[in-house]
Design a protein around this motif. Structure first.
Motif, mmCIF file in Angstrom:
data_model
loop_
_atom_site.group_PDB
_atom_site.id
_atom_site.type_symbol
_atom_site.label_atom_id
_atom_site.label_comp_id
_atom_site.label_asym_id
_atom_site.label_seq_id
_atom_site.Cartn_x
_atom_site.Cartn_y
_atom_site.Cartn_z
ATOM 1 N N ARG A 171 -12.653 -0.488 -3.454
ATOM 2 C CA ARG A 171 -11.921 0.032 -2.293
ATOM 3 C C ARG A 171 -10.639 0.731 -2.739
ATOM 4 N NH1 ARG A 171 -12.613 -5.192 1.795
ATOM 5 N NH2 ARG A 171 -14.337 -4.367 3.041
ATOM 6 N N LEU A 172 -9.962 0.178 -3.727
ATOM 7 C CA LEU A 172 -8.728 0.797 -4.217
ATOM 8 C C LEU A 172 -9.018 2.113 -4.911
ATOM 9 C CD1 LEU A 172 -6.706 -2.145 -5.724
ATOM 10 C CD2 LEU A 172 -6.043 -0.681 -3.823
ATOM 11 N N LEU B 144 0.829 -1.210 0.000
ATOM 12 C CA LEU B 144 0.000 0.000 0.000
ATOM 13 C C LEU B 144 0.854 1.247 0.000
ATOM 14 C CD1 LEU B 144 -2.843 -0.776 2.513
ATOM 15 C CD2 LEU B 144 -3.075 -0.268 0.093
ATOM 16 N N PRO C 220 -2.389 2.488 -6.526
ATOM 17 C CA PRO C 220 -3.471 1.537 -6.183
ATOM 18 C C PRO C 220 -3.608 0.391 -7.179
ATOM 19 C CG PRO C 220 -4.245 3.798 -5.965
ATOM 20 C CD PRO C 220 -2.850 3.882 -6.501
ATOM 21 N N GLU C 221 -3.515 0.701 -8.451
ATOM 22 C CA GLU C 221 -3.758 -0.339 -9.457
ATOM 23 C C GLU C 221 -2.730 -1.463 -9.378
ATOM 24 O OE1 GLU C 221 -3.989 2.865 -10.028
ATOM 25 O OE2 GLU C 221 -6.158 2.871 -10.265
ATOM 26 N N HIS C 222 -1.587 -1.153 -8.795
ATOM 27 C CA HIS C 222 -0.552 -2.181 -8.760
ATOM 28 C C HIS C 222 -0.304 -2.695 -7.354
ATOM 29 C CE1 HIS C 222 0.838 -0.104 -12.627
ATOM 30 N NE2 HIS C 222 0.044 -1.104 -12.920
ATOM 31 N N ALA D 91 -2.526 -5.070 -18.946
ATOM 32 C CA ALA D 91 -3.115 -4.410 -17.769
ATOM 33 C C ALA D 91 -2.053 -3.625 -17.004
ATOM 34 C CB ALA D 91 -3.773 -5.446 -16.863
ATOM 35 N N GLN D 92 -0.896 -4.243 -16.865
ATOM 36 C CA GLN D 92 0.210 -3.603 -16.164
ATOM 37 C C GLN D 92 0.603 -2.300 -16.872
ATOM 38 O OE1 GLN D 92 1.260 -5.275 -13.454
ATOM 39 N NE2 GLN D 92 2.693 -3.663 -12.861
ATOM 40 N N ARG E 62 -7.877 1.446 2.773
ATOM 41 C CA ARG E 62 -8.372 0.562 1.729
ATOM 42 C C ARG E 62 -9.346 -0.469 2.280
ATOM 43 N NH1 ARG E 62 -7.727 -4.250 -0.789
ATOM 44 N NH2 ARG E 62 -6.365 -4.961 0.861
ATOM 45 N N HIS F 85 -0.481 -8.941 -10.354
ATOM 46 C CA HIS F 85 -1.395 -9.951 -10.891
ATOM 47 C C HIS F 85 -0.973 -11.367 -10.524
ATOM 48 C CE1 HIS F 85 -2.621 -6.605 -13.686
ATOM 49 N NE2 HIS F 85 -3.771 -7.057 -13.256
ATOM 50 N N PHE G 250 -2.125 -9.797 -18.680
ATOM 51 C CA PHE G 250 -1.558 -9.119 -17.511
ATOM 52 C C PHE G 250 -0.554 -8.049 -17.923
ATOM 53 C CE2 PHE G 250 -2.584 -13.288 -15.247
ATOM 54 C CZ PHE G 250 -3.791 -12.804 -14.785
ATOM 55 N N PRO H 279 -4.883 4.912 0.547
ATOM 56 C CA PRO H 279 -4.309 3.594 0.806
ATOM 57 C C PRO H 279 -4.525 3.105 2.243
ATOM 58 C CG PRO H 279 -2.733 4.951 -0.383
ATOM 59 C CD PRO H 279 -3.912 5.826 -0.092
ATOM 60 N N GLY I 122 -2.070 0.300 -16.404
ATOM 61 C CA GLY I 122 -2.388 0.699 -15.029
ATOM 62 C C GLY I 122 -3.791 0.320 -14.585
ATOM 63 N N VAL I 123 -4.280 -0.806 -15.079
ATOM 64 C CA VAL I 123 -5.579 -1.290 -14.608
ATOM 65 C C VAL I 123 -5.417 -2.677 -13.992
ATOM 66 C CG1 VAL I 123 -6.910 0.046 -16.281
ATOM 67 C CG2 VAL I 123 -6.211 -2.301 -16.840
ATOM 68 N N ILE I 124 -6.433 -3.084 -13.289
ATOM 69 C CA ILE I 124 -6.403 -4.366 -12.586
ATOM 70 C C ILE I 124 -7.184 -5.414 -13.368
ATOM 71 C CG2 ILE I 124 -7.099 -5.556 -10.452
ATOM 72 C CD1 ILE I 124 -7.059 -2.752 -9.109
ATOM 73 N N VAL I 125 -6.636 -6.607 -13.474
ATOM 74 C CA VAL I 125 -7.412 -7.763 -13.942
ATOM 75 C C VAL I 125 -7.533 -8.704 -12.742
ATOM 76 C CG1 VAL I 125 -7.490 -9.739 -15.491
ATOM 77 C CG2 VAL I 125 -6.628 -7.541 -16.322
ATOM 78 N N PHE J 51 -9.291 -12.030 -10.691
ATOM 79 C CA PHE J 51 -9.760 -13.339 -11.161
ATOM 80 C C PHE J 51 -9.933 -14.339 -10.024
ATOM 81 C CE2 PHE J 51 -5.215 -12.782 -11.547
ATOM 82 C CZ PHE J 51 -4.665 -13.922 -11.034
ATOM 83 N N ASP K 235 -12.870 -5.187 -3.986
ATOM 84 C CA ASP K 235 -11.436 -4.899 -3.942
ATOM 85 C C ASP K 235 -11.098 -3.694 -4.811
ATOM 86 O OD1 ASP K 235 -10.100 -6.550 -2.224
ATOM 87 O OD2 ASP K 235 -9.003 -7.637 -3.778
ATOM 88 N N HIS L 14 -10.923 -1.507 -15.509
ATOM 89 C CA HIS L 14 -10.531 -2.704 -14.769
ATOM 90 C C HIS L 14 -11.377 -3.869 -15.259
ATOM 91 C CE1 HIS L 14 -8.319 -0.071 -12.137
ATOM 92 N NE2 HIS L 14 -9.406 0.610 -11.825
#
Lengths: 436, 436
Positions: free
Chosen positions: B319-320, A320, A325-327, B119-120, B328, A331, B116, B325, B123-126, B128, B316, B99
């Motif tokens: 919250r992010l 944190l 936040p995104e990282h 996404a990296q 969270r 993954h 991934f 942080p 700057g977005v989240i995947v 799963f 998740d 995301h």
């Protein structure tokens, strides 16, 4: 990026475990956290005893206030135990803007509301994965993994000492006092076992789980607490005859009238998975409206299991404090630049044990031929079962369990065995794992 | 704060489950996430079939590209399945800065590295969680809860269809083909069950767990895959005689030479907890160097269990995207302003079942007196055990198990029973929970 600095209060079992695991797995943890985590200061009561553990790796002090007031420290880990001095230390660390990690369930069950309020106001984290069920990440499961659910109830074997005693009483038919004495000799029970055997420790943990499950304040004083010291062997026996086992459960349940929060010996149907949690192990069963029942099982105490959760909290805070936040959580758990290209072994190179079934002629010498081939490929046999042939049959089955060996050896041995004239058809091969 | 907007691709079993759970638990989830989570657009193949489920609650479209290209949507949830179109849709969603949440194990096992990476970079989240073991938060446990550990191996029952078939084969002594047919009729197996019974589905999940456990890329093509379709009832039987059960395990293990990654039927000692995971349930056993063995058990498939994990990912991300942080995950899982002051019930008000043991005179009428008192307090008896008195003894034990009742009724009944002249000493009372 420079390491995050951790100050450790206390170097007892869990403190030393945290110190050792963090050192041993430093590289692995850094690949995951994206930044080093360094214990830079440790406070202990007995400097001489601590010296050989720390071995000059960081500053060692006799005064915990030096740690919580040290401006270079980012996270304070409280592993002293007790509820009064630790409360003051934790509140001071928070006031100084430090994050706090603690394994102290009594502290949180009794002073948690005040501590969390202070942390919230100051914008720091108080993390406490290790406070419930040692190494099992049950706090994370409840706060995050099951967050979609309306939690209906939780029932947990959350005290290893009492579960060990109950397992032994049932297994050996002994009475409580005898087993308690053995447990003390084996180190599974404290010299003063009151908090464990009277259910107080379990009630601290149940109180914390109730708060998280239902979104209510800590209310330890409202918990019903009953231990196992009055439990008689005869009732364990009768329960067994009726198809039940007796476990000390921490239970919290949502009802139309209010929340139930109680710790007491409980009969559970023997066929339930949780009824088969034996020895000092812990398990928590959670009933959610969407997920149904889910169970979390593992070691609830001990140096390294508890350290596992303490360090997970350290990594959480580090992620944190470090990443955008995104990282926050990579993954694949490890930072992208830390993904290794390790070889996936071809199947011939894997190592496991084997179950082999051969259909053979019921005649002298077959077994000798087969076992000689096994020996030629250095496969050692762990168990064997030879069935009597059925009436009027002159063929039968031989079943062998092997010790660990490489798949290619087994394949080669099977090829040879299948060439024997006394072996019919192909050999059935199923892999075997002890999982211990 | 305005709700986070979710676009749903697909409204099959899991899609509809996600829609329903999110609606039903909206208030509870918002207390935890600190912000509303709203499904604002859903794409389906068959609009007519979807209409009654959605019932005007959000926009319904026939084209998934409208969802991934909708600038108002923050998170795309992919629940279509398949690996080619979904790959394009997911990559487009990522390119659009959204995301992504997916339950698609095949997609990740095969195209995960590429997804991934994208996404990296963006700057977005995947997320799963639902891709492995349905409702069990095993991804979170591996990526976060066990992050202090050098993971040594993982062994999982991660396909419900095959575990159901194996449980039935063992339980009823039936052969594979017969049980498969039953499983299809009961809905535990697909019309085309190949992916399940041949181990492909389990291999997708094992591939994902291997990547996370060891920090290696997805390497599905290197997995050894063996299903249960050739397994014979006779081997299940022999294994049982030798003290083993056969389960389809997904195994990944770190060795000095490389990583093992394999799915195959496996003998496991019957006494292991994981050997007792029956029916369509899933369980994952993880061996870490610090925590030792820990096990995660629950439903691995189905509408709401899978939705539970999909929504956990949504929370998740919410919250992010919402909190700073330090805040969270709220300390007590729910946002501080959402902590409720619910009543903890006094023990007399709780409801459970009871085990009662009475020491009584071995004479006519005792049981009648006792059961009359129980009836007076509306306590119904579920089972009873009356021991024959020992030779030359005229006293004996009666054991009763009650149905659910309130504690205060039981206490009142016990007080009355203890007044009977034919009952000696005090009545032993232990609570009983079915935990089902």
């Amino acid at each position: 990026m420079k390491s995050i600095k951790v100050g450790l209060l206390g170097l007892g079992t869990v403190g030393a475990g945290t110190f050792h695991v963090l050192r041993r797995n430093q590289a692995e943890i850094m690949r995951r956290a994206g930044r080093g985590i360094e214990i830079s200061m440790v406070s202990v009561r007995n400097l001489e005893k601590a010296q050989p553990i720390i071995d000059g790796a960081c500053e060692l002090v006799g005064d915990s206030w030096l740690v919580v007031n040290n401006p270079d420290i980012d996270i304070v880990v409280e592993l002293i135990g007790g509820t009064e001095l630790t409360k003051e230390l934790v509140l001071q660390a928070i006031a100084n803007g430090k994050h706090v990690v603690t394994a102290n369930k009594a502290l949180l069950a009794i002073h948690g509301n005040e501590i969390f309020k202070a942390a919230q106001d100051k914008g720091v984290i108080v993390a406490f994965e290790a406070a419930v069920a040692g190494g099992i990440p049950i706090i994370k499961a409840l706060r995050e993994g099951l967050t979609a659910n309306r939690i209906e109830w939780i029932a947990g074997i959350i005290n290893g000492t009492t579960n060990f005693i109950l397992s032994e009483m049932r297994d050996k038919g002994l009475d409580f006092a005898t087993v308690l004495k053995q447990a003390q000799e084996l180190g599974y029970a404290e010299a003063d076992p009151t908090f464990d055997i009277e259910g107080v420790d379990a009630a601290h943990k149940a109180t914390i789980m109730a708060a998280i499950a239902f979104g209510i304040p800590m209310q330890f004083d409202k918990a019903h607490i009953e231990g196992i010291s009055k439990l008689e062997a005869i009732d364990i026996n009768y329960a067994e005859q009726l198809g039940y086992r007796i476990k000390l459960l921490g239970i919290t349940k949502r009802t139309a009238k209010g929340i139930e929060l109680r710790v007491h010996p409980t009969l559970i149907p023997s066929k339930r998975l949780i009824a088969n949690v034996e020895g000092a192990m812990n398990a928590v069963l959670v009933q959610g409206d969407a997920v149904g029942a889910s169970l979390y099982y593992g070691k609830g105490a001990g140096a390294e299991p508890t350290a596992s959760s303490v360090i997970a909290d350290l990594v959480d805070i580090t992620r944190l404090a470090t990443a955008d936040p995104e990282h926050r959580v990579p993954h694949l758990a490890f930072q992208p630049q830390s993904i290794n290209q390790e070889v996936i072994l071809p199947m011939s190179e894997i190592t496991t044990s084997y179950y082999l079934r051969l259909h053979v002629a019921d005649q002298a010498g077959v077994l000798a031929d087969v076992t000689r081939i096994m020996a030629d490929f250095a496969i050692s046999i762990d168990a064997m079962l030879q069935k009597e042939p059925a009436v009027n049959e002159n063929q039968t089955d031989i079943i062998m369990l092997t010790h660990q060996t490489q798949e290619k050896n087994v394949l080669a041995a099977i090829a040879k065995i299948e060439q024997l004239s006394s072996v019919f058809g192909s050999v059935t091969k199923i892999r075997l794992e002890e999982l211990s």
